[in-house]
Design a protein around this motif. Structure first.
Motif, PDB file in Angstrom:
ATOM      1  N   GLN A  29      -7.182  15.687  -4.022  1.00 50.64           N
ATOM      2  CA  GLN A  29      -6.129  16.711  -3.916  1.00 50.64           C
ATOM      3  C   GLN A  29      -6.187  17.697  -5.073  1.00 50.64           C
ATOM      4  O   GLN A  29      -5.937  18.891  -4.883  1.00 50.64           O
ATOM      5  CB  GLN A  29      -4.742  16.048  -3.834  1.00 50.64           C
ATOM      6  CG  GLN A  29      -3.637  17.031  -3.488  1.00 50.64           C
ATOM      7  CD  GLN A  29      -3.838  17.690  -2.123  1.00 50.64           C
ATOM      8  OE1 GLN A  29      -4.088  17.010  -1.131  1.00 50.64           O
ATOM      9  NE2 GLN A  29      -3.735  19.009  -2.064  1.00 50.64           N
ATOM     10  N   LYS A  30      -6.538  17.236  -6.255  1.00 50.33           N
ATOM     11  CA  LYS A  30      -6.642  18.139  -7.406  1.00 50.33           C
ATOM     12  C   LYS A  30      -7.692  19.219  -7.145  1.00 50.33           C
ATOM     13  O   LYS A  30      -7.463  20.404  -7.420  1.00 50.33           O
ATOM     14  CB  LYS A  30      -6.979  17.354  -8.676  1.00 50.33           C
ATOM     15  CG  LYS A  30      -7.078  18.239  -9.904  1.00 50.33           C
ATOM     16  CD  LYS A  30      -7.369  17.420 -11.153  1.00 50.33           C
ATOM     17  CE  LYS A  30      -7.340  18.343 -12.357  1.00 50.33           C
ATOM     18  NZ  LYS A  30      -8.511  18.277 -13.168  1.00 50.33           N
ATOM     19  N   ASP A  33      -6.271  21.646  -4.595  1.00 49.98           N
ATOM     20  CA  ASP A  33      -5.249  22.515  -5.196  1.00 49.98           C
ATOM     21  C   ASP A  33      -5.873  23.598  -6.068  1.00 49.98           C
ATOM     22  O   ASP A  33      -5.440  24.761  -6.032  1.00 49.98           O
ATOM     23  CB  ASP A  33      -4.265  21.685  -6.032  1.00 49.98           C
ATOM     24  CG  ASP A  33      -3.377  20.790  -5.182  1.00 49.98           C
ATOM     25  OD1 ASP A  33      -3.278  20.996  -3.951  1.00 49.98           O
ATOM     26  OD2 ASP A  33      -2.787  19.846  -5.756  1.00 49.98           O
ATOM     27  N   GLU A  34      -6.881  23.239  -6.852  1.00 53.72           N
ATOM     28  CA  GLU A  34      -7.543  24.223  -7.713  1.00 53.72           C
ATOM     29  C   GLU A  34      -8.265  25.282  -6.883  1.00 53.72           C
ATOM     30  O   GLU A  34      -8.227  26.472  -7.207  1.00 53.72           O
ATOM     31  CB  GLU A  34      -8.505  23.529  -8.674  1.00 53.72           C
ATOM     32  CG  GLU A  34      -7.777  22.737  -9.745  1.00 53.72           C
ATOM     33  CD  GLU A  34      -8.694  21.871 -10.602  1.00 53.72           C
ATOM     34  OE1 GLU A  34      -9.914  21.781 -10.317  1.00 53.72           O
ATOM     35  OE2 GLU A  34      -8.178  21.268 -11.560  1.00 53.72           O
TER      36      GLU A  34
END
Length: 156
Positions: A29-30, A33-34
């Motif tokens: 997810q990181k 998101d980025e």
């Protein structure tokens, strides 16, 4: 024989064969998101895991198709070294690209490369066309398939 001519001769022997399989990479997810912030594509199916789990058939948020495609460069680093006499490699584009299956956050991906064609492109360049298949660990259907063109530039 020049380095370019040697590269063409050696590459032609590999047409139709799998020339590389990358390491697995986790799309978490990181990372999603980025990528969403960088591309300004913050649609909820990517950045809101709870809503995506409740309102989509995917069971959670999914990676952008272009995020999956952008990992092609990383996969290539795992699979290809510079050819003798090559001074740089250049992304030359795609002929065909299809997104076949969404990549759910937390999935692991890898790239498989099959050499399809080699062509001399001017006096110092070799154009290689690879079929790229991006696999999702544990899934039969790949995330994407693409015909990726790479230009290998050679010294004089």
């Amino acid at each position: 024989m020049s380095a370019l001519q040697n590269a063409i001769t050696e590459s032609e022997k590999l047409i139709g064969t799998e020339v590389g399989v990358s390491n697995w990479i986790t799309v978490d997810q990181k990372m999603i998101d980025e990528f969403a912030k960088t591309t300004q594509d913050e649609q909820w199916i990517h950045v809101d895991p709870e809503r995506a789990a409740a309102e989509t058939p995917f069971g959670g948020s999914i990676a952008h198709g272009f995020l999956t495609l952008s990992l092609a460069s990383r996969f290539a680093y795992d699979c290809f070294d510079m050819l003798p006499g090559q001074v740089m490699g250049i992304n030359y584009g795609m002929n065909k690209l299809r997104f076949l299956k969404p990549v759910v956050a937390g999935s692991r991906l890898r790239g498989r490369f099959t050499l399809q064609k080699v062509t001399s492109k001017g006096p110092k360049n070799l154009l290689r066309e690879n079929l790229l298949t991006v696999e999702i660990e544990g899934e039969e259907t790949p995330a994407l398939i693409a015909e990726w063109l790479g230009l290998a530039a050679f010294e004089d």
